[in-house]
Design a protein around this motif. Sequence first.
Motif, PDB file in Angstrom:
ATOM      1  N   ALA A 259      -7.240   1.353  -5.353  1.00  0.00           N
ATOM      2  CA  ALA A 259      -6.713   1.247  -6.714  1.00  0.00           C
ATOM      3  C   ALA A 259      -5.193   1.279  -6.747  1.00  0.00           C
ATOM      4  O   ALA A 259      -4.583   0.944  -7.765  1.00  0.00           O
ATOM      5  CB  ALA A 259      -7.274   2.368  -7.587  1.00  0.00           C
ATOM      6  N   ARG A 260      -4.568   1.652  -5.637  1.00  0.00           N
ATOM      7  CA  ARG A 260      -3.105   1.649  -5.592  1.00  0.00           C
ATOM      8  C   ARG A 260      -2.537   0.236  -5.637  1.00  0.00           C
ATOM      9  O   ARG A 260      -1.340   0.060  -5.771  1.00  0.00           O
ATOM     10  CB  ARG A 260      -2.611   2.355  -4.327  1.00  0.00           C
ATOM     11  N   SER A 261      -3.381  -0.778  -5.550  1.00  0.00           N
ATOM     12  CA  SER A 261      -2.897  -2.154  -5.587  1.00  0.00           C
ATOM     13  C   SER A 261      -2.485  -2.592  -6.987  1.00  0.00           C
ATOM     14  O   SER A 261      -1.861  -3.631  -7.144  1.00  0.00           O
ATOM     15  CB  SER A 261      -3.966  -3.108  -5.045  1.00  0.00           C
ATOM     16  N   VAL A 262      -2.821  -1.811  -8.008  1.00  0.00           N
ATOM     17  CA  VAL A 262      -2.415  -2.124  -9.383  1.00  0.00           C
ATOM     18  C   VAL A 262      -1.493  -1.018  -9.893  1.00  0.00           C
ATOM     19  O   VAL A 262      -1.565   0.120  -9.437  1.00  0.00           O
ATOM     20  CB  VAL A 262      -3.643  -2.260 -10.323  1.00  0.00           C
ATOM     21  N   PRO A 263      -0.605  -1.320 -10.845  1.00  0.00           N
ATOM     22  CA  PRO A 263       0.245  -0.265 -11.403  1.00  0.00           C
ATOM     23  C   PRO A 263      -0.574   0.733 -12.224  1.00  0.00           C
ATOM     24  O   PRO A 263      -1.596   0.380 -12.804  1.00  0.00           O
ATOM     25  CB  PRO A 263       1.225  -1.023 -12.305  1.00  0.00           C
ATOM     26  N   CYS A 264      -0.129   1.963 -12.261  1.00  0.00           N
ATOM     27  CA  CYS A 264      -0.855   3.015 -12.974  1.00  0.00           C
ATOM     28  C   CYS A 264      -0.543   2.953 -14.477  1.00  0.00           C
ATOM     29  O   CYS A 264       0.616   3.042 -14.875  1.00  0.00           O
ATOM     30  CB  CYS A 264      -0.482   4.392 -12.427  1.00  0.00           C
TER      31      CYS A 264
ATOM     32  N   ALA B  90       2.761  -0.617  -8.396  1.00  0.00           N
ATOM     33  CA  ALA B  90       1.725  -1.004  -7.443  1.00  0.00           C
ATOM     34  C   ALA B  90       2.121  -0.563  -6.036  1.00  0.00           C
ATOM     35  O   ALA B  90       3.294  -0.609  -5.661  1.00  0.00           O
ATOM     36  CB  ALA B  90       1.518  -2.513  -7.488  1.00  0.00           C
ATOM     37  N   HIS B  91       1.151  -0.113  -5.279  1.00  0.00           N
ATOM     38  CA  HIS B  91       1.292   0.355  -3.892  1.00  0.00           C
ATOM     39  C   HIS B  91       2.064   1.672  -3.769  1.00  0.00           C
ATOM     40  O   HIS B  91       2.496   2.026  -2.685  1.00  0.00           O
ATOM     41  CB  HIS B  91       1.922  -0.719  -3.002  1.00  0.00           C
ATOM     42  N   GLN B  92       2.242   2.392  -4.871  1.00  0.00           N
ATOM     43  CA  GLN B  92       2.847   3.720  -4.837  1.00  0.00           C
ATOM     44  C   GLN B  92       1.816   4.737  -5.311  1.00  0.00           C
ATOM     45  O   GLN B  92       0.959   4.424  -6.127  1.00  0.00           O
ATOM     46  CB  GLN B  92       4.083   3.801  -5.719  1.00  0.00           C
ATOM     47  N   SER B  93       1.926   5.954  -4.827  1.00  0.00           N
ATOM     48  CA  SER B  93       1.002   7.011  -5.217  1.00  0.00           C
ATOM     49  C   SER B  93       1.271   7.477  -6.637  1.00  0.00           C
ATOM     50  O   SER B  93       2.404   7.421  -7.116  1.00  0.00           O
ATOM     51  CB  SER B  93       1.140   8.206  -4.273  1.00  0.00           C
ATOM     52  N   CYS B  94       0.229   7.949  -7.294  1.00  0.00           N
ATOM     53  CA  CYS B  94       0.383   8.541  -8.621  1.00  0.00           C
ATOM     54  C   CYS B  94       1.098   9.883  -8.472  1.00  0.00           C
ATOM     55  O   CYS B  94       0.926  10.576  -7.466  1.00  0.00           O
ATOM     56  CB  CYS B  94      -0.975   8.749  -9.278  1.00  0.00           C
ATOM     57  N   ILE B  95       1.885  10.230  -9.475  1.00  0.00           N
ATOM     58  CA  ILE B  95       2.640  11.476  -9.433  1.00  0.00           C
ATOM     59  C   ILE B  95       2.505  12.231 -10.750  1.00  0.00           C
ATOM     60  O   ILE B  95       2.081  11.676 -11.755  1.00  0.00           O
ATOM     61  CB  ILE B  95       4.142  11.233  -9.149  1.00  0.00           C
ATOM     62  N   VAL B  96       2.883  13.496 -10.721  1.00  0.00           N
ATOM     63  CA  VAL B  96       3.014  14.310 -11.919  1.00  0.00           C
ATOM     64  C   VAL B  96       4.508  14.320 -12.243  1.00  0.00           C
ATOM     65  O   VAL B  96       5.308  14.828 -11.459  1.00  0.00           O
ATOM     66  CB  VAL B  96       2.485  15.741 -11.687  1.00  0.00           C
ATOM     67  N   ARG B  97       4.900  13.715 -13.347  1.00  0.00           N
ATOM     68  CA  ARG B  97       6.325  13.569 -13.670  1.00  0.00           C
ATOM     69  C   ARG B  97       7.041  14.910 -13.879  1.00  0.00           C
ATOM     70  O   ARG B  97       8.219  15.025 -13.615  1.00  0.00           O
ATOM     71  CB  ARG B  97       6.507  12.725 -14.933  1.00  0.00           C
ATOM     72  N   VAL B  98       6.324  15.921 -14.325  1.00  0.00           N
ATOM     73  CA  VAL B  98       6.943  17.205 -14.628  1.00  0.00           C
ATOM     74  C   VAL B  98       7.553  17.846 -13.379  1.00  0.00           C
ATOM     75  O   VAL B  98       8.671  18.326 -13.386  1.00  0.00           O
ATOM     76  CB  VAL B  98       5.921  18.157 -15.279  1.00  0.00           C
ATOM     77  N   ASN B  99       6.780  17.809 -12.281  1.00  0.00           N
ATOM     78  CA  ASN B  99       7.273  18.469 -11.075  1.00  0.00           C
ATOM     79  C   ASN B  99       7.397  17.527  -9.875  1.00  0.00           C
ATOM     80  O   ASN B  99       7.763  17.949  -8.793  1.00  0.00           O
ATOM     81  CB  ASN B  99       6.383  19.665 -10.712  1.00  0.00           C
ATOM     82  N   GLY B 100       7.057  16.243 -10.042  1.00  0.00           N
ATOM     83  CA  GLY B 100       7.198  15.277  -8.972  1.00  0.00           C
ATOM     84  C   GLY B 100       6.140  15.365  -7.888  1.00  0.00           C
ATOM     85  O   GLY B 100       6.262  14.743  -6.845  1.00  0.00           O
ATOM     86  N   ARG B 101       5.078  16.111  -8.139  1.00  0.00           N
ATOM     87  CA  ARG B 101       4.024  16.278  -7.141  1.00  0.00           C
ATOM     88  C   ARG B 101       3.232  14.982  -6.993  1.00  0.00           C
ATOM     89  O   ARG B 101       2.844  14.350  -7.960  1.00  0.00           O
ATOM     90  CB  ARG B 101       3.086  17.405  -7.560  1.00  0.00           C
TER      91      ARG B 101
END
Length: 95
Positions: free
Chosen positions: A16-21, A30-41
Amino acid sequence: MPATLRHGFRARAHPARSVPCPHEHCRARAHQSCIVRVNGRVLARPHDSRISLWALTIACCPECQVGLGTPCHRDGVALAYVHPRRVQEAKETLA
């Protein structure tokens, strides 16, 4: 990075990383991991909305019989998510 090493790293990533979140607080490209914007995790698995978008673009839904790119529906009303069988069908399509 050599292509053989790059493939090894990408093979472990969720397809699923092949599409933007589309998650409103993530918006990972696309091709980037999902993150939590508050703490960058960095999250171990993509957001459910990203998995739904990926399944929507890859597979037809065997439950409600809709084609590629068409949202799943229940009694004529479009759903904000896809049926679990559609996600399973998308995984089988890649295999």
